[in-house]
Design an enzyme around this catalytic site. Sequence first.
Site, PDB file in Angstrom:
ATOM      1  CD  GLU A  37      34.285   2.278  18.042  1.00  0.00           C
ATOM      2  OE1 GLU A  37      33.382   3.069  17.778  1.00  0.00           O
ATOM      3  OE2 GLU A  37      35.364   2.637  18.555  1.00  0.00           O
ATOM      4  CB  SER A  71      31.233   5.474   9.053  1.00  0.00           C
ATOM      5  OG  SER A  71      32.575   5.952   8.921  1.00  0.00           O
ATOM      6  N   GLY A  90      35.696   6.963  11.170  1.00  0.00           N
ATOM      7  CA  GLY A  90      35.996   8.281  10.627  1.00  0.00           C
ATOM      8  C   GLY A  90      36.251   8.296   9.133  1.00  0.00           C
ATOM      9  N   GLY A 105      31.021   8.486  16.581  1.00  0.00           N
ATOM     10  CA  GLY A 105      31.989   9.576  16.607  1.00  0.00           C
ATOM     11  C   GLY A 105      31.441  10.789  15.878  1.00  0.00           C
ATOM     12  N   GLY A 106      31.828  10.946  14.622  1.00  0.00           N
ATOM     13  CA  GLY A 106      31.502  12.153  13.857  1.00  0.00           C
ATOM     14  C   GLY A 106      30.038  12.536  13.867  1.00  0.00           C
ATOM     15  CD  GLU A 129      40.056   7.654  17.325  1.00  0.00           C
ATOM     16  OE1 GLU A 129      39.722   8.346  18.305  1.00  0.00           O
ATOM     17  OE2 GLU A 129      39.322   7.485  16.326  1.00  0.00           O
ATOM     18  CG  HIS A 140      38.436   4.567  20.569  1.00  0.00           C
ATOM     19  ND1 HIS A 140      39.172   4.937  19.477  1.00  0.00           N
ATOM     20  CD2 HIS A 140      37.140   4.720  20.228  1.00  0.00           C
ATOM     21  CE1 HIS A 140      38.344   5.303  18.503  1.00  0.00           C
ATOM     22  NE2 HIS A 140      37.102   5.181  18.936  1.00  0.00           N
ATOM     23  CG  ASN A 179      34.492   8.498  21.466  1.00  0.00           C
ATOM     24  OD1 ASN A 179      34.905   9.454  22.132  1.00  0.00           O
ATOM     25  ND2 ASN A 179      35.303   7.598  20.931  1.00  0.00           N
ATOM     26  CD1 TRP A 180      30.322  14.113  21.132  1.00  0.00           C
ATOM     27  CD2 TRP A 180      30.490  15.483  22.896  1.00  0.00           C
ATOM     28  NE1 TRP A 180      29.076  14.644  21.387  1.00  0.00           N
ATOM     29  CE2 TRP A 180      29.150  15.477  22.457  1.00  0.00           C
ATOM     30  CE3 TRP A 180      30.836  16.270  24.008  1.00  0.00           C
ATOM     31  CZ2 TRP A 180      28.150  16.242  23.089  1.00  0.00           C
ATOM     32  CZ3 TRP A 180      29.847  17.026  24.631  1.00  0.00           C
ATOM     33  CH2 TRP A 180      28.512  17.006  24.173  1.00  0.00           C
ATOM     34  CE  LYS A 181      36.163   8.852  17.554  1.00  0.00           C
ATOM     35  NZ  LYS A 181      36.583   8.222  16.317  1.00  0.00           N
TER      36      LYS A 181
HETATM   37  P1  13P Z   1      33.063   7.648  13.595  1.00  0.00           P
HETATM   38  O1  13P Z   1      31.593   7.493  13.932  1.00  0.00           O
HETATM   39  O2  13P Z   1      33.459   9.063  13.390  1.00  0.00           O
HETATM   40  O3  13P Z   1      33.465   6.735  12.487  1.00  0.00           O
HETATM   41  O4  13P Z   1      33.876   7.171  14.892  1.00  0.00           O
HETATM   42  C1  13P Z   1      33.544   5.947  15.471  1.00  0.00           C
HETATM   43  C2  13P Z   1      34.262   5.836  16.753  1.00  0.00           C
HETATM   44  O5  13P Z   1      35.470   5.708  16.781  1.00  0.00           O
HETATM   45  C3  13P Z   1      33.479   5.905  17.979  1.00  0.00           C
HETATM   46  O6  13P Z   1      34.237   5.540  19.078  1.00  0.00           O
END
Ligand code: 13P
Length: 258
Positions: A170, A216, A176, A237-238, A100, A98, A11-13
């Site tokens: 999640e 994470s 993050g 994500g990251g 967010e 998600h 998920n590149w956000k």
């Molecule tokens: P991180 O891997 O950066 O913690 O993000 C997880 C995430 O929200 C994937 O959708």
Amino acid sequence: MSNRKPIIAANWKMNQTPTEAKAFLEDFLPRFPEETAVDIVIAPSFLSMPMAAAQIVPSKSVALSAQNMSPEASGAFTGEVSAAMLKEVGTSYVILGHSERRSLFGEDDAIINAKVKAALANGFTPILCIGETLEEREGGKLEEVLKSQIQGSLADVSAEQMVNVVIAYEPVWAIGTGVTASPEQAQEAHAFVRGLLKETYNDDVAAATRIQYGGSAKPENAAELIALEDIDGFLVGGAALVSESFAAIVQAGIDQVS
Ligand code: 13P
């Protein structure tokens, strides 16, 4: 070990411009040129999707995902993106609900449910995200929160349709932050979600539904987490912004099944 095929998704956000997406994929795609023992999914921003699709769609090994989708088919919805638009660029998956989207953009289970149903009606596989905040966990509300998210987001989704749904657990406090859920915390939550699927649907749905872990996830913890009974992959994500580290997480999934 279960017979669920692991699914590892990036998920590149709001990261990776079209040019950056292209550079990532030029490095990443040749690493997994054939169909693999795991499903690999990449979710770029909407604007990077056509560029990414040109490389991903012919690749066979990787599928394209959106990060959101309008529940409406078309019309006066400024700033929204429809299923037909996503279909045209070769989208297979849509990340929905998600945390967010829930916390920053006010999405509740009713909206997410409408999106899940629209995604299914259009032949996409929704990756439905659920998870508790630290406050909810510490307040003893973990199970209550997961139950209401599952039942609210999947209202009116049939057992037959569940074949095409992926769930991502999640925990919000792990997203993050660099803090990953411990293997015990993750397995416990995943097993609880699987139990909810059994209660809401039946044994077959519970046994077949893939539940990803997100929060994470990184090369250093992927092998340990994916070895757990109820963890069927990752939503990353990251650590998915760098080709090499996302590839290492994918490899942990491949190693687990081979
Ligand atoms: P991180 O891997 O950066 O913690 O993000 C997880 C995430 O929200 C994937 O959708």
